[in-house]
Design a protein around this motif. Structure first.
Motif, mmCIF file in Angstrom:
data_model
loop_
_atom_site.group_PDB
_atom_site.id
_atom_site.type_symbol
_atom_site.label_atom_id
_atom_site.label_comp_id
_atom_site.label_asym_id
_atom_site.label_seq_id
_atom_site.Cartn_x
_atom_site.Cartn_y
_atom_site.Cartn_z
ATOM 1 N N ILE A 188 0.906 -1.005 0.205
ATOM 2 C CA ILE A 188 -0.743 0.014 0.250
ATOM 3 C C ILE A 188 0.658 1.440 0.272
ATOM 4 O O ILE A 188 0.907 2.166 -0.330
ATOM 5 C CB ILE A 188 -0.894 0.202 1.020
ATOM 6 C CG1 ILE A 188 -2.057 0.996 0.808
ATOM 7 C CG2 ILE A 188 -0.508 0.579 2.006
ATOM 8 C CD1 ILE A 188 -3.026 0.985 -0.462
ATOM 9 N N SER A 189 2.212 1.185 0.728
ATOM 10 C CA SER A 189 3.142 1.872 0.333
ATOM 11 C C SER A 189 3.774 2.466 -0.478
ATOM 12 O O SER A 189 3.403 3.812 -1.256
ATOM 13 C CB SER A 189 4.060 2.073 1.749
ATOM 14 O OG SER A 189 3.856 1.909 2.828
ATOM 15 N N VAL A 190 3.714 1.486 -1.769
ATOM 16 C CA VAL A 190 3.973 1.160 -3.133
ATOM 17 C C VAL A 190 2.738 2.175 -4.265
ATOM 18 O O VAL A 190 3.169 3.153 -4.190
ATOM 19 C CB VAL A 190 4.810 0.238 -3.386
ATOM 20 C CG1 VAL A 190 4.887 0.399 -5.489
ATOM 21 C CG2 VAL A 190 5.974 -0.401 -3.221
ATOM 22 N N VAL A 191 2.334 1.619 -3.397
ATOM 23 C CA VAL A 191 0.542 2.279 -4.130
ATOM 24 C C VAL A 191 0.390 3.423 -4.206
ATOM 25 O O VAL A 191 0.266 4.317 -5.306
ATOM 26 C CB VAL A 191 -0.690 1.368 -4.113
ATOM 27 C CG1 VAL A 191 -2.259 1.985 -4.666
ATOM 28 C CG2 VAL A 191 -0.383 -0.112 -4.459
ATOM 29 N N GLY A 192 0.757 3.852 -2.659
ATOM 30 C CA GLY A 192 0.473 5.194 -2.500
ATOM 31 C C GLY A 192 1.087 5.967 -3.237
ATOM 32 O O GLY A 192 1.034 7.165 -3.596
ATOM 33 N N TRP A 193 3.151 5.743 -2.945
ATOM 34 C CA TRP A 193 3.556 6.528 -3.845
ATOM 35 C C TRP A 193 3.428 6.781 -5.171
ATOM 36 O O TRP A 193 3.769 8.120 -6.200
ATOM 37 C CB TRP A 193 4.968 5.693 -3.732
ATOM 38 C CG TRP A 193 6.324 6.172 -4.943
ATOM 39 C CD1 TRP A 193 6.813 7.534 -4.017
ATOM 40 C CD2 TRP A 193 7.040 5.874 -5.344
ATOM 41 N NE1 TRP A 193 7.867 7.532 -5.315
ATOM 42 C CE2 TRP A 193 7.535 6.440 -5.464
ATOM 43 C CE3 TRP A 193 6.459 4.552 -6.252
ATOM 44 C CZ2 TRP A 193 8.658 6.494 -7.023
ATOM 45 C CZ3 TRP A 193 7.591 3.812 -7.104
ATOM 46 C CH2 TRP A 193 8.458 4.785 -7.960
#
Length: 114
Positions: free
Chosen positions: A75-80
């Motif tokens: 989810i951090s990668v998607v948020g980025w």
């Protein structure tokens, strides 16, 4: 005939569904947008259903460690990628440690069936 996935594949589906649902939750703008709200509800429903199947055969602590760790990273990668979230060096190092921890569990733990 129903498709039967191995427990680790079920966990993978659960994690991906949760990441999709969380991404849709951000896009739902407090459940004021219909399509992202529906995707969110369906995604969390699928995620928790698959998680319940995984817990029939793998230990809860092991499942939750992998679920939460990989969920945080994805989810951090998607948020980025989608929402312009900034990831500094400390965040990247921490996520690297999480991924390393999941690998250690997968490669060396005798806790669950592999």
């Amino acid at each position: 005939m129903a498709l039967v996935l191995p427990p680790w594949a079920q966990l993978g589906v659960a994690i991906v569904a949760e990441v999709i649902a969380t991404t849709a939750l951000k896009s739902s703008e407090g459940f004021t947008r219909a399509l992202p709200s529906v995707v969110c509800a369906l995604g969390y429903g699928l995620a928790f259903y698959m998680l319940s199947l995984v817990m029939k055969s793998l230990p809860t602590g092991l499942v939750y460690a992998v679920w939460s760790g990989l969920g945080i990273v994805l989810i951090s990668v998607v948020g980025w990628l989608l929402h312009g979230q900034k990831l500094d060096l400390a965040a990247l190092l921490g996520m690297g440690l999480i991924v390393a921890g999941v690998f250690v569990i997968q490669l060396f733990s005798k806790t669950g069936t592999h």
